[in-house]
Scaffold this active site. Structure first.
Site, mmCIF file in Angstrom:
data_model
loop_
_atom_site.group_PDB
_atom_site.id
_atom_site.type_symbol
_atom_site.label_atom_id
_atom_site.label_comp_id
_atom_site.label_asym_id
_atom_site.label_seq_id
_atom_site.Cartn_x
_atom_site.Cartn_y
_atom_site.Cartn_z
ATOM 1 N N ASN A 164 0.870 -1.172 0.000
ATOM 2 C CA ASN A 164 0.000 0.000 0.000
ATOM 3 C C ASN A 164 0.909 1.225 0.000
ATOM 4 O O ASN A 164 1.439 1.602 1.038
ATOM 5 C CB ASN A 164 -0.900 -0.031 1.248
ATOM 6 C CG ASN A 164 -1.769 1.208 1.358
ATOM 7 O OD1 ASN A 164 -1.842 2.003 0.427
ATOM 8 N ND2 ASN A 164 -2.423 1.373 2.502
ATOM 9 N N LYS A 198 0.088 4.210 -0.435
ATOM 10 C CA LYS A 198 -0.601 5.428 0.042
ATOM 11 C C LYS A 198 -0.313 6.575 -0.942
ATOM 12 O O LYS A 198 -0.161 6.317 -2.134
ATOM 13 C CB LYS A 198 -0.193 5.751 1.482
ATOM 14 C CG LYS A 198 -0.341 4.515 2.376
ATOM 15 C CD LYS A 198 -0.245 4.776 3.848
ATOM 16 C CE LYS A 198 -0.401 3.459 4.595
ATOM 17 N NZ LYS A 198 -0.436 3.617 6.044
ATOM 18 N N HIS A 228 -9.727 1.158 4.305
ATOM 19 C CA HIS A 228 -8.489 1.368 5.065
ATOM 20 C C HIS A 228 -8.786 2.339 6.217
ATOM 21 O O HIS A 228 -9.597 3.259 6.063
ATOM 22 C CB HIS A 228 -7.393 1.927 4.148
ATOM 23 C CG HIS A 228 -6.060 1.964 4.823
ATOM 24 N ND1 HIS A 228 -5.700 2.978 5.683
ATOM 25 C CD2 HIS A 228 -5.022 1.099 4.801
ATOM 26 C CE1 HIS A 228 -4.491 2.733 6.158
ATOM 27 N NE2 HIS A 228 -4.052 1.595 5.637
ATOM 28 N N GLU A 277 -7.278 4.803 7.320
ATOM 29 C CA GLU A 277 -7.091 6.224 6.995
ATOM 30 C C GLU A 277 -8.317 6.776 6.272
ATOM 31 O O GLU A 277 -8.718 7.920 6.470
ATOM 32 C CB GLU A 277 -5.809 6.402 6.168
ATOM 33 C CG GLU A 277 -4.571 6.250 7.049
ATOM 34 C CD GLU A 277 -3.326 5.740 6.356
ATOM 35 O OE1 GLU A 277 -3.249 5.771 5.105
ATOM 36 O OE2 GLU A 277 -2.413 5.275 7.080
ATOM 37 N N GLU A 319 -5.723 -4.877 10.484
ATOM 38 C CA GLU A 319 -4.704 -3.848 10.711
ATOM 39 C C GLU A 319 -5.047 -3.069 11.974
ATOM 40 O O GLU A 319 -5.854 -2.126 11.920
ATOM 41 C CB GLU A 319 -4.669 -2.875 9.531
ATOM 42 C CG GLU A 319 -4.285 -3.509 8.210
ATOM 43 C CD GLU A 319 -3.699 -2.470 7.269
ATOM 44 O OE1 GLU A 319 -2.549 -2.641 6.868
ATOM 45 O OE2 GLU A 319 -4.377 -1.479 6.964
ATOM 46 N N GLY A 354 1.925 2.547 10.730
ATOM 47 C CA GLY A 354 2.848 3.662 10.581
ATOM 48 C C GLY A 354 3.518 4.087 11.881
ATOM 49 O O GLY A 354 4.118 5.150 11.964
ATOM 50 N N SER A 406 2.954 -1.867 10.478
ATOM 51 C CA SER A 406 4.398 -1.862 10.722
ATOM 52 C C SER A 406 5.094 -3.189 10.407
ATOM 53 O O SER A 406 6.054 -3.570 11.076
ATOM 54 C CB SER A 406 4.704 -1.407 12.156
ATOM 55 O OG SER A 406 4.263 -0.069 12.351
HETATM 56 P P1 PGA Z 1 2.487 0.493 7.705
HETATM 57 O O1 PGA Z 1 1.045 0.688 6.968
HETATM 58 O O2 PGA Z 1 3.046 -0.800 7.180
HETATM 59 O O3 PGA Z 1 3.269 1.701 7.295
HETATM 60 O O4 PGA Z 1 2.200 0.429 9.149
HETATM 61 C C1 PGA Z 1 0.194 -0.397 6.769
HETATM 62 C C2 PGA Z 1 -1.083 0.078 6.132
HETATM 63 O O5 PGA Z 1 -1.524 1.197 6.436
HETATM 64 O O6 PGA Z 1 -1.694 -0.636 5.320
#
Ligand code: PGA
Length: 244
Positions: A11, A13, A90, A92, A162, A168, A207
């Site tokens: 992903n 983003k 997601h 976000e 997640e 993140g 992460s």
């Molecule tokens: P990250 O993001 O690996 O940077 O924690 C995962 C995601 O948001 O799908």
């Protein structure tokens, strides 16, 4: 080792330009792993030339088929760009753009109707985990989708667990914490459809990196990962793909 399909999904983003596509193509040209590698770049890069080892996913799509929805992209527009997967719900998008469980369910339905495989994201906040509500939250996110699409259609869905506190932050769920929730999700699906429960691929995200991925992916109910930050580094992402 399960017979379920194993995936590692990048992903990106709102990151990445054409040079990152080239770097990925070089890194994955000789990829021979069994795990399916899916990259979800920003919409603007979906039409680039991608190595055939890499399958494409979008990060979002509209629940509508067409019409006056400025700024939105529909499932058949994605199909035209050889996209086969789409991340839906997601955290976000839920937190920053107000996507509700109901809207997420509508999008999942629309993706399935158009033969795109939705990657349904679910997960709890730090506060919800502290309050012991993790599974209640995750179950609600999944049950709203099941009410819309039925349980048979779950064989056409990937679920990514997640935990929001792990996204993140560099704070990964322990393999045991992740396995607990994955197992609970599979058991919950099995209550109404044991076939779907045994077939559905459940991915962990939050992460994931080249160092912690093996331990996570070894867990019985974890069928791969959804990777954000570490997916922007082709070498690291390649390591993650071959560790599944
Ligand atoms: P990250 O993001 O690996 O940077 O924690 C995962 C995601 O948001 O799908």
């Amino acid at each position: 080792m399960s017979v379920r399909t194993r995936y590692v999904i990048a992903n990106w983003k709102m990151n990445g330009h054409r040079d990152l596509v080239s770097a990925f193509n070089q890194t994955f040209a000789n990829y021979q792993g069994d795990t399916k590698v899916i990259v979800c770049p920003p919409f603007t890069l979906l039409g680039s030339n991608w190595d055939e080892q890499i399958k494409l996913g979008a990060q979002n799509m509209s629940e509508h088929a067409q019409g006056a929805y400025t700024g939105e992209v529909s499932s058949d527009m994605l199909k035209e760009l050889q996209v086969s997967y789409v991340i839906i719900g997601h955290s976000e998008r839920r937190a920053l753009y107000g996507e509700s469980d109901q809207l997420v369910a509508d999008k999942v339905q629309s993706a399935i109707n158009n033969n795109l495989m939705p990657v349904l994201c679910v997960g709890e906040t730090d506060e919800q985990r502290e309050a012991g509500e993790t599974f209640h939250v995750v179950k609600k996110q999944i049950s709203t989708v099941i009410e819309k699409i039925g349980t048979d259609a779950l064989t056409k869905v990937i679920i990514a667990y997640e935990p929001i506190w792990a996204i993140g932050t560099g704070k990964t769920a322990t393999p045991a914490q992740a396995q607990d929730v994955h197992q609970a999700i599979r058991a919950y699906i099995a209550e109404s459809n044991s076939n779907a429960a045994s077939q559905i691929s459940l991915l962990y995200g939050g992460s994931v990196n080249a160092d912690n991925c093996s331990e996570l992916f070894e867990q019985k109910d974890i069928d791969g990962g959804l990777v954000g930050g570490a997916s922007l580094k082709p070498e690291d992402f390649h390591k993650i793909c071959i560790s599944v």
